[in-house]
Motif scaffolding. Structure first.
Motif, PDB file in Angstrom:
ATOM      1  N   ASN A   5       0.863  -1.176   0.000  1.00 49.93           N
ATOM      2  CA  ASN A   5       0.000   0.000   0.000  1.00 49.93           C
ATOM      3  C   ASN A   5       0.901   1.228   0.000  1.00 49.93           C
ATOM      4  N   SER A   6       0.357   2.401   0.304  1.00 49.48           N
ATOM      5  CA  SER A   6       1.165   3.624   0.220  1.00 49.48           C
ATOM      6  C   SER A   6       2.262   3.672   1.276  1.00 49.48           C
ATOM      7  N   HIS A   7       2.133   2.901   2.366  1.00 45.79           N
ATOM      8  CA  HIS A   7       3.113   2.937   3.451  1.00 45.79           C
ATOM      9  C   HIS A   7       4.038   1.724   3.478  1.00 45.79           C
ATOM     10  N   ILE A   8       3.586   0.589   2.974  1.00 48.30           N
ATOM     11  CA  ILE A   8       4.324  -0.666   3.123  1.00 48.30           C
ATOM     12  C   ILE A   8       4.875  -1.116   1.770  1.00 48.30           C
ATOM     13  N   VAL A   9       6.186  -1.392   1.774  1.00 41.78           N
ATOM     14  CA  VAL A   9       6.872  -1.861   0.574  1.00 41.78           C
ATOM     15  C   VAL A   9       7.779  -3.017   0.982  1.00 41.78           C
ATOM     16  N   ILE A  10       7.780  -4.084   0.182  1.00 41.00           N
ATOM     17  CA  ILE A  10       8.673  -5.218   0.438  1.00 41.00           C
ATOM     18  C   ILE A  10       9.768  -5.191  -0.633  1.00 41.00           C
ATOM     19  N   PRO A  11      11.038  -5.089  -0.239  1.00 39.47           N
ATOM     20  CA  PRO A  11      12.118  -5.154  -1.233  1.00 39.47           C
ATOM     21  C   PRO A  11      12.164  -6.540  -1.882  1.00 39.47           C
ATOM     22  N   LEU A  12      12.450  -6.581  -3.170  1.00 40.17           N
ATOM     23  CA  LEU A  12      12.437  -7.853  -3.895  1.00 40.17           C
ATOM     24  C   LEU A  12      13.554  -8.796  -3.445  1.00 40.17           C
ATOM     25  N   HIS A  13      14.614  -8.282  -2.829  1.00 38.54           N
ATOM     26  CA  HIS A  13      15.687  -9.174  -2.376  1.00 38.54           C
ATOM     27  C   HIS A  13      15.257 -10.006  -1.166  1.00 38.54           C
ATOM     28  N   GLU A  14      14.145  -9.640  -0.517  1.00 35.96           N
ATOM     29  CA  GLU A  14      13.627 -10.427   0.609  1.00 35.96           C
ATOM     30  C   GLU A  14      12.718 -11.559   0.132  1.00 35.96           C
ATOM     31  N   ILE A  15      12.347 -11.540  -1.130  1.00 37.30           N
ATOM     32  CA  ILE A  15      11.457 -12.549  -1.700  1.00 37.30           C
ATOM     33  C   ILE A  15      12.297 -13.497  -2.541  1.00 37.30           C
ATOM     34  N   GLU A  16      12.223 -14.778  -2.229  1.00 36.89           N
ATOM     35  CA  GLU A  16      12.997 -15.784  -2.978  1.00 36.89           C
ATOM     36  C   GLU A  16      12.067 -16.449  -3.993  1.00 36.89           C
ATOM     37  N   LEU A  17      12.379 -16.289  -5.261  1.00 40.01           N
ATOM     38  CA  LEU A  17      11.588 -16.871  -6.348  1.00 40.01           C
ATOM     39  C   LEU A  17      12.404 -17.962  -7.024  1.00 40.01           C
ATOM     40  N   THR A  18      11.825 -19.158  -7.129  1.00 40.48           N
ATOM     41  CA  THR A  18      12.501 -20.290  -7.753  1.00 40.48           C
ATOM     42  C   THR A  18      11.591 -20.866  -8.827  1.00 40.48           C
ATOM     43  N   ALA A  19      12.163 -21.138 -10.003  1.00 41.25           N
ATOM     44  CA  ALA A  19      11.392 -21.764 -11.081  1.00 41.25           C
ATOM     45  C   ALA A  19      11.459 -23.276 -10.913  1.00 41.25           C
ATOM     46  N   MET A  20      10.332 -23.922 -11.173  1.00 44.17           N
ATOM     47  CA  MET A  20      10.263 -25.382 -11.083  1.00 44.17           C
ATOM     48  C   MET A  20       9.258 -25.888 -12.099  1.00 44.17           C
ATOM     49  N   ARG A  21       9.268 -27.177 -12.312  1.00 41.73           N
ATOM     50  CA  ARG A  21       8.333 -27.759 -13.274  1.00 41.73           C
ATOM     51  C   ARG A  21       6.933 -27.794 -12.682  1.00 41.73           C
ATOM     52  N   ALA A  22       5.971 -27.460 -13.507  1.00 42.88           N
ATOM     53  CA  ALA A  22       4.579 -27.437 -13.072  1.00 42.88           C
ATOM     54  C   ALA A  22       4.007 -28.845 -13.082  1.00 42.88           C
ATOM     55  N   GLN A  23       2.990 -29.048 -12.262  1.00 40.09           N
ATOM     56  CA  GLN A  23       2.301 -30.338 -12.212  1.00 40.09           C
ATOM     57  C   GLN A  23       1.134 -30.327 -13.178  1.00 40.09           C
ATOM     58  N   GLY A  24       0.553 -31.480 -13.384  1.00 40.45           N
ATOM     59  CA  GLY A  24      -0.678 -31.578 -14.141  1.00 40.45           C
ATOM     60  C   GLY A  24      -0.471 -31.717 -15.630  1.00 40.45           C
ATOM     61  N   ALA A  25      -1.588 -31.588 -16.335  1.00 41.99           N
ATOM     62  CA  ALA A  25      -1.594 -31.797 -17.778  1.00 41.99           C
ATOM     63  C   ALA A  25      -0.836 -30.698 -18.489  1.00 41.99           C
ATOM     64  N   GLY A  26      -0.327 -30.996 -19.657  1.00 42.80           N
ATOM     65  CA  GLY A  26       0.399 -30.008 -20.436  1.00 42.80           C
ATOM     66  C   GLY A  26       1.146 -30.654 -21.575  1.00 42.80           C
ATOM     67  N   GLY A  27       1.020 -31.941 -21.702  1.00 42.27           N
ATOM     68  CA  GLY A  27       1.675 -32.646 -22.805  1.00 42.27           C
ATOM     69  C   GLY A  27       3.167 -32.743 -22.595  1.00 42.27           C
ATOM     70  N   GLN A  28       3.908 -32.809 -23.682  1.00 38.86           N
ATOM     71  CA  GLN A  28       5.356 -32.960 -23.597  1.00 38.86           C
ATOM     72  C   GLN A  28       6.033 -31.702 -23.068  1.00 38.86           C
TER      73      GLN A  28
END
Length: 138
Positions: A5-28
């Motif tokens: 919001n206008s007062h609260i900001v989270i720096p992106l270095h505090e958020i850990e984002l990891t890519a992984m394979r998705a589950q479920g249908a999707g073919g090859q």
């Protein structure tokens, strides 16, 4: 920076984002592409205020571990970029919902006219039902 919001900001270095394979249908494609995003946000070690931290940790949410790490898995979309945005939006929604303070409800009494309308309606309904009674020919 992830703006909550206008007062609260989270720096992106505090958020850990990891890519992984998705589950479920999707073919090859699902076997080759890491399109799902695993977001980890360490609440106790973040730069949020103590109020925000306590409100987040008090949530009864399965996504928050015992150590206070919020884990979000985003795999709704087929692209990694869309899943990344989705995970960040979900984090934003969780934090916004946690810090929102609900206004206390004040009990009110029904007005005299509303009580009167209710009683008139009950009387009318009773009169209608009274006409349905069996007729006795005495």
């Amino acid at each position: 920076m992830l703006r909550i919001n206008s007062h609260i900001v989270i720096p992106l270095h505090e958020i850990e984002l990891t890519a992984m394979r998705a589950q479920g249908a999707g073919g090859q494609n699902v076997n080759k592409v890491s399109s799902a995003i695993h977001l980890r946000f360490d609440i106790p070690n973040s730069s949020l205020s103590e109020f925000c931290k306590t409100r987040l940790l008090a949530l009864d949410d399965n996504r928050i571990s015992n150590e206070g790490v919020l884990i979000i898995k985003a795999q709704r979309f087929r692209t990694q970029e869309q899943n990344r945005e989705d995970a960040l939006l979900r984090l934003q929604d969780i934090v916004q919902g946690a810090i929102k303070i609900e206004k206390a409800r004040r009990a009110t009494k029904p007005t005299f006219s509303s009580k009167q309308r209710r009683m008139d309606g009950k009387s009318q309904r009773g009169a209608i039902k009274a006409t349905r009674q069996k007729v006795s020919f005495d």
